[in-house]
Design a protein around this motif. Structure first.
Motif, PDB file in Angstrom:
ATOM      1  N   UNK A 154      98.079  31.408   8.647  1.00  0.00           N
ATOM      2  CA  UNK A 154      97.530  31.035   7.404  1.00  0.00           C
ATOM      3  C   UNK A 154      95.916  31.490   7.630  1.00  0.00           C
ATOM      4  N   UNK A 155      95.193  32.061   6.517  1.00  0.00           N
ATOM      5  CA  UNK A 155      93.935  32.312   6.721  1.00  0.00           C
ATOM      6  C   UNK A 155      93.391  31.805   5.408  1.00  0.00           C
ATOM      7  N   UNK A 156      91.829  31.347   5.602  1.00  0.00           N
ATOM      8  CA  UNK A 156      91.164  30.803   4.653  1.00  0.00           C
ATOM      9  C   UNK A 156      90.275  32.229   4.105  1.00  0.00           C
ATOM     10  N   UNK A 165      94.019  29.964   0.215  1.00  0.00           N
ATOM     11  CA  UNK A 165      94.588  30.157   1.575  1.00  0.00           C
ATOM     12  C   UNK A 165      95.525  31.384   1.372  1.00  0.00           C
ATOM     13  N   UNK A 166      95.703  32.331   2.350  1.00  0.00           N
ATOM     14  CA  UNK A 166      96.815  33.288   2.207  1.00  0.00           C
ATOM     15  C   UNK A 166      97.596  33.096   3.309  1.00  0.00           C
ATOM     16  N   UNK A 194     105.192  22.664   4.327  1.00  0.00           N
ATOM     17  CA  UNK A 194     104.197  21.752   5.107  1.00  0.00           C
ATOM     18  C   UNK A 194     102.809  21.829   4.553  1.00  0.00           C
ATOM     19  N   UNK A 195     102.546  22.945   4.432  1.00  0.00           N
ATOM     20  CA  UNK A 195     101.173  23.342   3.961  1.00  0.00           C
ATOM     21  C   UNK A 195     100.908  22.741   2.802  1.00  0.00           C
ATOM     22  N   UNK A 209      96.718  24.486  10.874  1.00  0.00           N
ATOM     23  CA  UNK A 209      97.207  25.730  10.495  1.00  0.00           C
ATOM     24  C   UNK A 209      96.458  26.952  10.985  1.00  0.00           C
ATOM     25  N   UNK A 210      95.162  26.537  11.244  1.00  0.00           N
ATOM     26  CA  UNK A 210      94.148  27.729  11.666  1.00  0.00           C
ATOM     27  C   UNK A 210      93.779  28.047  13.134  1.00  0.00           C
TER      28      UNK A 210
END
Ligand code: URA
Length: 210
Positions: A154-156, A165-166, A194-195, A209-210
């Motif tokens: 997961x990326x911001x 979020x990607x 979950x996300x 997540x990061x």
């Protein structure tokens, strides 16, 4: 004055008309139907595939063939209904014989994807397969490594001024005859579940997540 919802509907309708009459790249000459995309304009999650296949070209709708059936099952696993997400592709017309879309074709279609992302303004973008992963990472100024490294990560990102979020995952078509790939996709879709829970108002824990 038009409500925000009506404004979105109007913008999307105009965009779909533009896509259906588009002749900016050679793919328009082969299509039965362009496939703009479909789903909720208020979707929290937007799924982006590669390009329409044979069934999608016939019906004018995204992910309605075998890969689409698997996508439906994966959505269910993530606790999502098809009507509450938005589903589209990088390229809106079917490449002949399902060949990879050329970079000139992806470029010609890019303003359509951009407008869709602006209209929907999703909280999470899930790319399906390498092409859409590369497109979104490049558009947001990131370098990609291999899809096996990126999947489930997961990326911001900042995309057209929007904070999103990607999470890239694999293409469902790759899992049709490969149980190991299917397992990985299932893992990723459980992660989406979950996300989304962590994104609910009042919830915390997104940092993990990061
Ligand atoms: N594969 C895609 O990438 N998109 C579709 O719409 C169908 C199959």
């Amino acid at each position: 004055m038009m409500s925000e919802g009506d404004e979105k509907k109007k913008r999307m309708h105009e965009l779909e008309e533009k896509i259906r009459s588009c002749d900016l790249c050679p793919l328009h000459a082969y299509r039965k139907n362009a496939v703009p995309g479909e789903g909720s304009l208020d979707a929290k999650v937007m799924f982006i595939g590669e390009a329409p296949g044979r069934n999608e070209d016939i019906q004018g709708r995204p992910f309605v063939g075998a890969a689409g059936k698997l996508l439906d099952q994966l959505l269910e696993l993530a606790g999502l209904k098809r009507e509450e997400v938005y589903i589209t592709n990088v390229v809106k017309c079917r490449p002949p014989n399902n060949r990879d879309p050329a970079s000139s074709e992806k470029k010609a279609c890019q303003p359509y994807l951009e407008e869709q992302i602006r209209i929907i303004s999703p909280k999470l973008i899930v790319t399906l397969g390498r092409h859409s992963m590369m497109e979104i990472l490049e558009l947001s100024g990131h370098k990609a490594s291999s899809i096996m490294r990126e999947r489930g990560k997961v990326r911001n990102i900042r995309l057209f001024g929007l904070k999103v979020l990607l999470m890239p995952t694999l293409h469902p078509a790759a899992a049709l005859y490969n149980p190991k790939t299917r397992k990985l996709l299932e893992e990723d879709f459980l992660r989406i579940k979950d996300l989304l829970r962590a994104l609910e108002p009042g919830e915390s824990g997104l940092e993990r997540y990061f």
